[in-house]
Structures are given as C-alpha cells and as structure tokens.
Design a protein around this motif. Sequence first.
Motif, PDB file in Angstrom:
ATOM      1  N   LEU A  29      33.718  41.768  23.449  1.00  0.00           N
ATOM      2  CA  LEU A  29      34.854  42.506  22.913  1.00  0.00           C
ATOM      3  C   LEU A  29      35.714  41.610  22.032  1.00  0.00           C
ATOM      4  O   LEU A  29      35.717  40.386  22.182  1.00  0.00           O
ATOM      5  N   ASP A  30      36.455  42.206  21.141  1.00  0.00           N
ATOM      6  CA  ASP A  30      37.361  41.471  20.260  1.00  0.00           C
ATOM      7  C   ASP A  30      38.569  41.012  21.062  1.00  0.00           C
ATOM      8  O   ASP A  30      39.312  41.844  21.611  1.00  0.00           O
ATOM      9  N   PRO A  31      38.804  39.692  21.154  1.00  0.00           N
ATOM     10  CA  PRO A  31      39.944  39.184  21.920  1.00  0.00           C
ATOM     11  C   PRO A  31      41.298  39.694  21.412  1.00  0.00           C
ATOM     12  O   PRO A  31      42.241  39.798  22.182  1.00  0.00           O
ATOM     13  N   ALA A  32      41.381  40.034  20.133  1.00  0.00           N
ATOM     14  CA  ALA A  32      42.639  40.574  19.601  1.00  0.00           C
ATOM     15  C   ALA A  32      42.930  41.967  20.169  1.00  0.00           C
ATOM     16  O   ALA A  32      44.083  42.322  20.398  1.00  0.00           O
ATOM     17  N   ASP A  33      41.878  42.731  20.407  1.00  0.00           N
ATOM     18  CA  ASP A  33      42.050  44.080  20.950  1.00  0.00           C
ATOM     19  C   ASP A  33      42.070  44.103  22.480  1.00  0.00           C
ATOM     20  O   ASP A  33      42.688  44.988  23.080  1.00  0.00           O
ATOM     21  N   TYR A  34      41.364  43.170  23.106  1.00  0.00           N
ATOM     22  CA  TYR A  34      41.230  43.142  24.566  1.00  0.00           C
ATOM     23  C   TYR A  34      41.494  41.730  25.108  1.00  0.00           C
ATOM     24  O   TYR A  34      40.607  41.108  25.689  1.00  0.00           O
ATOM     25  N   PRO A  35      42.703  41.205  24.950  1.00  0.00           N
ATOM     26  CA  PRO A  35      42.960  39.824  25.358  1.00  0.00           C
ATOM     27  C   PRO A  35      42.773  39.579  26.857  1.00  0.00           C
ATOM     28  O   PRO A  35      42.220  38.551  27.255  1.00  0.00           O
ATOM     29  N   PHE A  36      43.205  40.522  27.683  1.00  0.00           N
ATOM     30  CA  PHE A  36      43.070  40.324  29.128  1.00  0.00           C
ATOM     31  C   PHE A  36      41.602  40.318  29.546  1.00  0.00           C
ATOM     32  O   PHE A  36      41.168  39.429  30.285  1.00  0.00           O
ATOM     33  N   LEU A  37      40.846  41.296  29.091  1.00  0.00           N
ATOM     34  CA  LEU A  37      39.439  41.385  29.497  1.00  0.00           C
ATOM     35  C   LEU A  37      38.638  40.169  29.049  1.00  0.00           C
ATOM     36  O   LEU A  37      37.823  39.649  29.807  1.00  0.00           O
ATOM     37  N   THR A  38      38.868  39.713  27.822  1.00  0.00           N
ATOM     38  CA  THR A  38      38.084  38.576  27.328  1.00  0.00           C
ATOM     39  C   THR A  38      38.483  37.271  28.011  1.00  0.00           C
ATOM     40  O   THR A  38      37.679  36.350  28.081  1.00  0.00           O
ATOM     41  N   ARG A  39      39.716  37.196  28.528  1.00  0.00           N
ATOM     42  CA  ARG A  39      40.148  35.979  29.249  1.00  0.00           C
ATOM     43  C   ARG A  39      39.665  35.949  30.693  1.00  0.00           C
ATOM     44  O   ARG A  39      39.660  34.898  31.326  1.00  0.00           O
ATOM     45  N   THR A  40      39.291  37.068  31.249  1.00  0.00           N
ATOM     46  CA  THR A  40      38.994  37.131  32.682  1.00  0.00           C
ATOM     47  C   THR A  40      37.524  37.253  33.027  1.00  0.00           C
ATOM     48  O   THR A  40      37.181  37.531  34.171  1.00  0.00           O
ATOM     49  N   THR A  41      36.641  37.015  32.065  1.00  0.00           N
ATOM     50  CA  THR A  41      35.214  37.206  32.350  1.00  0.00           C
ATOM     51  C   THR A  41      34.710  36.244  33.421  1.00  0.00           C
ATOM     52  O   THR A  41      33.891  36.627  34.252  1.00  0.00           O
ATOM     53  N   THR A  42      35.179  35.007  33.434  1.00  0.00           N
ATOM     54  CA  THR A  42      34.739  34.048  34.457  1.00  0.00           C
ATOM     55  C   THR A  42      35.210  34.489  35.837  1.00  0.00           C
ATOM     56  O   THR A  42      34.441  34.463  36.799  1.00  0.00           O
ATOM     57  N   GLU A  43      36.470  34.896  35.924  1.00  0.00           N
ATOM     58  CA  GLU A  43      36.999  35.335  37.212  1.00  0.00           C
ATOM     59  C   GLU A  43      36.296  36.587  37.710  1.00  0.00           C
ATOM     60  O   GLU A  43      36.118  36.763  38.908  1.00  0.00           O
ATOM     61  N   LEU A  44      35.890  37.447  36.795  1.00  0.00           N
ATOM     62  CA  LEU A  44      35.192  38.667  37.203  1.00  0.00           C
ATOM     63  C   LEU A  44      33.894  38.324  37.926  1.00  0.00           C
ATOM     64  O   LEU A  44      33.573  38.909  38.959  1.00  0.00           O
ATOM     65  N   ARG A  45      33.164  37.367  37.411  1.00  0.00           N
ATOM     66  CA  ARG A  45      31.881  36.999  38.027  1.00  0.00           C
ATOM     67  C   ARG A  45      32.066  36.354  39.399  1.00  0.00           C
ATOM     68  O   ARG A  45      31.229  36.522  40.274  1.00  0.00           O
ATOM     69  N   ASP A  46      33.150  35.592  39.568  1.00  0.00           N
ATOM     70  CA  ASP A  46      33.276  34.728  40.750  1.00  0.00           C
ATOM     71  C   ASP A  46      34.331  35.164  41.760  1.00  0.00           C
ATOM     72  O   ASP A  46      34.569  34.452  42.718  1.00  0.00           O
TER      73      ASP A  46
END
Length: 74
Positions: A29-46
């Motif tokens: 996803l575009d970090p400008a449009d989805y800053p929270f989602l793109t920052r939390t991908t590592t935490e989502l996995r773990d």
Amino acid sequence: MIIAPRTSAGATTSRDAFLTRTAEHWEKLDPADYPFLTRTTTELRDHDDRDQFTTGLDLLLGGLNTTAGPRPPA
C-alpha cells in the motif's frame, strides 16, 4: 476500527499464513494513503493475540474504574 477481509480465510488457512499474507498486502500500500497500516506490518506478523486482548481489557476496565463514582456501602 476492524476491517473485514474481502476474501475469507479457509478453515485450512493457519493464523500465521493469514497474518503473513495480510502483512504482505499492507506492505504494497502507499504509505502516504495508509501510514498506520504500512508502519505496522512487522507487528501484525508477530503480535500475541491474547496479550493484546488482555492489555486492551485492562485499559478498558481501568478507564471505567477511573470514571465511575464511589461505590455505595455494602
């Protein structure tokens, strides 16, 4: 906010596989449009579901206790 997936995971899809697939999608996803989602991908996995649930419950109950009036005598 909880976002329902557009496709449902089958009964044979493991939790780890689902979270990995979702994180991979979020990374695209575009970090400008989805800053929270793109920052939390590592935490989502773990993340630990139970730990996050109990932490949220503790926060909720603590807030309710803080805003509640005094209890009447028993």
